[in-house]
Write an enzyme that holds these catalytic residues in place. Structure first.
Site, short mmCIF file in Angstrom:
data_model
loop_
_atom_site.label_atom_id
_atom_site.label_comp_id
_atom_site.label_asym_id
_atom_site.label_seq_id
_atom_site.Cartn_x
_atom_site.Cartn_y
_atom_site.Cartn_z
N GLU A 1 0.99 -0.75 -0.02
CA GLU A 1 -0.07 -0.49 0.34
C GLU A 1 1.04 1.19 -0.20
OE1 GLU A 1 -3.50 -1.28 2.49
OE2 GLU A 1 -1.60 -0.84 3.83
N ASP B 1 -7.42 -5.03 9.11
CA ASP B 1 -6.85 -3.35 8.45
C ASP B 1 -6.82 -3.51 6.79
OD1 ASP B 1 -4.22 -5.38 8.24
OD2 ASP B 1 -3.30 -3.25 8.71
P1 NAD Z 1 3.08 -10.41 13.84
O1 NAD Z 1 2.50 -11.35 12.58
O2 NAD Z 1 3.83 -9.75 13.95
O3 NAD Z 1 1.71 -10.77 14.48
C1 NAD Z 1 0.29 -10.94 14.85
C2 NAD Z 1 0.17 -12.48 15.87
O4 NAD Z 1 -0.83 -12.99 15.38
C3 NAD Z 1 1.11 -13.53 15.65
O5 NAD Z 1 2.06 -14.06 16.49
C4 NAD Z 1 0.15 -14.34 15.21
O6 NAD Z 1 0.98 -16.18 15.86
C5 NAD Z 1 -1.22 -13.76 16.15
N1 NAD Z 1 -2.71 -14.38 15.88
C6 NAD Z 1 -3.11 -14.49 14.25
N2 NAD Z 1 -4.66 -15.56 14.75
C7 NAD Z 1 -4.79 -15.12 16.43
C8 NAD Z 1 -5.56 -15.98 17.09
N3 NAD Z 1 -7.03 -15.87 16.29
N4 NAD Z 1 -5.32 -15.32 18.29
C9 NAD Z 1 -4.86 -15.40 18.78
N5 NAD Z 1 -3.26 -14.80 17.83
C10 NAD Z 1 -3.37 -15.15 16.64
O7 NAD Z 1 1.51 -8.85 13.31
P2 NAD Z 1 2.22 -7.35 13.95
O8 NAD Z 1 2.82 -6.84 12.93
O9 NAD Z 1 2.41 -7.45 15.23
O10 NAD Z 1 0.50 -6.93 12.78
C11 NAD Z 1 -0.71 -7.46 13.98
C12 NAD Z 1 -1.70 -6.77 12.52
O11 NAD Z 1 -1.68 -5.39 13.23
C13 NAD Z 1 -1.67 -7.27 11.50
O12 NAD Z 1 -3.13 -7.43 10.94
C14 NAD Z 1 -1.12 -5.71 10.79
O13 NAD Z 1 -1.50 -5.77 9.45
C15 NAD Z 1 -1.89 -4.80 11.41
N6 NAD Z 1 -1.11 -3.55 11.99
C16 NAD Z 1 -2.19 -2.54 12.30
C17 NAD Z 1 -2.12 -0.99 11.97
C18 NAD Z 1 -2.80 -0.47 12.61
O14 NAD Z 1 -2.65 1.09 12.23
N7 NAD Z 1 -4.02 -0.07 12.74
C19 NAD Z 1 -0.29 -0.64 11.99
C20 NAD Z 1 -0.19 -1.95 11.72
C21 NAD Z 1 -0.28 -3.26 11.75
#
Ligand code: NAD
Length: 346
Positions: free
Chosen positions: A63, A234
């Site tokens: 993006e 997101d």
């Molecule tokens: P990451 O992959 O490092 O961590 C995600 C974690 O979620 C993993 O440890 C995984 O095992 C866990 N997980 C997956 N399904 C699960 C479930 N059903 N129950 C519990 N845990 C579960 O990712 P990240 O960098 O920490 O990002 C997390 C999310 O946040 C992503 O989807 C990313 O796109 C989003 N994000 C949003 C923003 C925002 O501004 N809103 C900013 C950054 C990241």
């Protein structure tokens, strides 16, 4: 041939970003970025706004997130690839650029993987300051990946959280998060189920990554009065909450035009009423109105937050050695003699 100073662009590498964060302190930097975001949200109408521009593939999404306040222009390049961690790569990586609208020349190029985690945590806690119960001391942190420690420390620094209850489907992620938070002034409780994690929590943060309509929280798990900080959903087709929770909550968003495409509210009608956070921050709309209300921040991450973070970094590195000067703009002595410059270099 040496480029002139006006053609050199400050570049903050990952290494220098980490040096800067250690120099300022994680919690202090989150608070300072949050202050910049709050100031920019309060002048919301002076920004050019557009939903971010995605390129979807079966593997994930890439993006671009642009905005401008008429004086500076900024964009972030960011990806979202939940399958990456199984290949030893990160789900989210990013870099960003700031430019001067008057000349169009870039004024900063920086890594934004660290910076995104900091600005996302800063935004979450800033919103929490407005919406979470004032007496909140405990947060459930569901999803213990890359963003999680930043989120926990932001809520400690800005919302008075002293206890975090961690849950992840992968116990190794929870163990990593708990180890990283050791000695950081929080009581940390690793939990085996999401139900256990939300026990006694006044704030629930969901930050999981899966490219599907997931149900991290079901309606019966959420009691009255809590604040939900939902940041993992997101992207189109990627949400975390059961629809019934949305119907019981007062929903707050960054920029509705983008959130309706990407956020939890994908599950609702296009005209379902939501409140914009900039209106709460400027006093034009109400935040939490009673103790039993469920407030939901349907966070997707918006370009103005990155713009705020970029401007923060630009001023934070001034007069320091936390950057390198990058030769990324051609600058012929005669601006029209680009070809001559190339020939002389030969
Ligand atoms: P990451 O992959 O490092 O961590 C995600 C974690 O979620 C993993 O440890 C995984 O095992 C866990 N997980 C997956 N399904 C699960 C479930 N059903 N129950 C519990 N845990 C579960 O990712 P990240 O960098 O920490 O990002 C997390 C999310 O946040 C992503 O989807 C990313 O796109 C989003 N994000 C949003 C923003 C925002 O501004 N809103 C900013 C950054 C990241």
């Amino acid at each position: 041939m040496q480029p002139s100073d006006k053609a050199l662009v400050p570049f903050v590498s990952v290494d220098n970003m980490m040096r800067l964060v250690h120099h300022v302190g994680v919690e202090q930097m989150i608070k300072q970025i949050a202050a910049q975001i709050e100031a920019d949200f309060k002048r919301w109408e002076s920004f050019d706004k557009t939903p971010r521009i995605p390129a979807h593939s079966p593997h994930g999404v890439i993006e671009l997130m642009p905005t401008s306040d008429g004086e500076a222009y900024g964009f972030k390049y960011v990806n979202g690839h939940p399958k990456n961690t199984s290949e030893g790569l990160q789900t989210v990586t990013a870099f960003g650029l700031l430019a001067d609208v008057y000349t169009g020349y870039p004024t900063l190029l920086t890594e934004m993987t660290m910076l995104t985690a900091l600005r996302t945590a800063a935004t979450s806690a800033l919103v929490g300051k407005y919406l979470a119960p004032k007496s909140a001391t405990t947060m459930a942190m569901i999803g213990n990946g890359a963003q999680s420690e930043f989120q926990c420390l932001a809520f400690k620094a800005m919302c008075g959280i002293d206890t975090v209850r961690l849950y992840d489907t992968d116990a190794n992620a929870t163990a990593k998060c708990a180890a990283n938070l050791k000695g950081k002034g929080l009581t940390v409780a690793p939990c085996k189920t999401p139900e256990d994690a939300i026990e006694g929590a006044q704030i629930i943060t969901t930050c999981t990554a899966d490219k599907k309509y997931a149900t991290i929280l079901t309606d019966n798990m959420v009691g009255p009065g809590v604040h939900i900080n939902a940041i993992g959903g997101d992207c189109p087709g990627k949400t975390e909450l059961h629809r019934d929770i949305l119907l019981r909550s007062k929903i707050f968003v960054e920029y509705p035009e983008q959130t309706r495409i990407e956020g939890e509210i994908q599950a609702l009608e296009d005209d379902y009423p939501v409140t914009e956070m900039w209106e709460v921050m400027t006093g034009q709309a109400k935040g939490r109105t009673d103790d039993r209300q469920i407030t939901l921040f349907d966070s997707v991450g918006f370009a103005i937050e990155d713009f705020s973070a970029l401007r923060y970094i630009k001023s934070a590195i001034e007069g320091t050695d936390f950057y390198e000067a990058l030769d990324m703009l051609a600058d012929p002595d005669d601006p029209r003699d680009l070809f001559g410059m190339l020939m002389r270099a030969g």
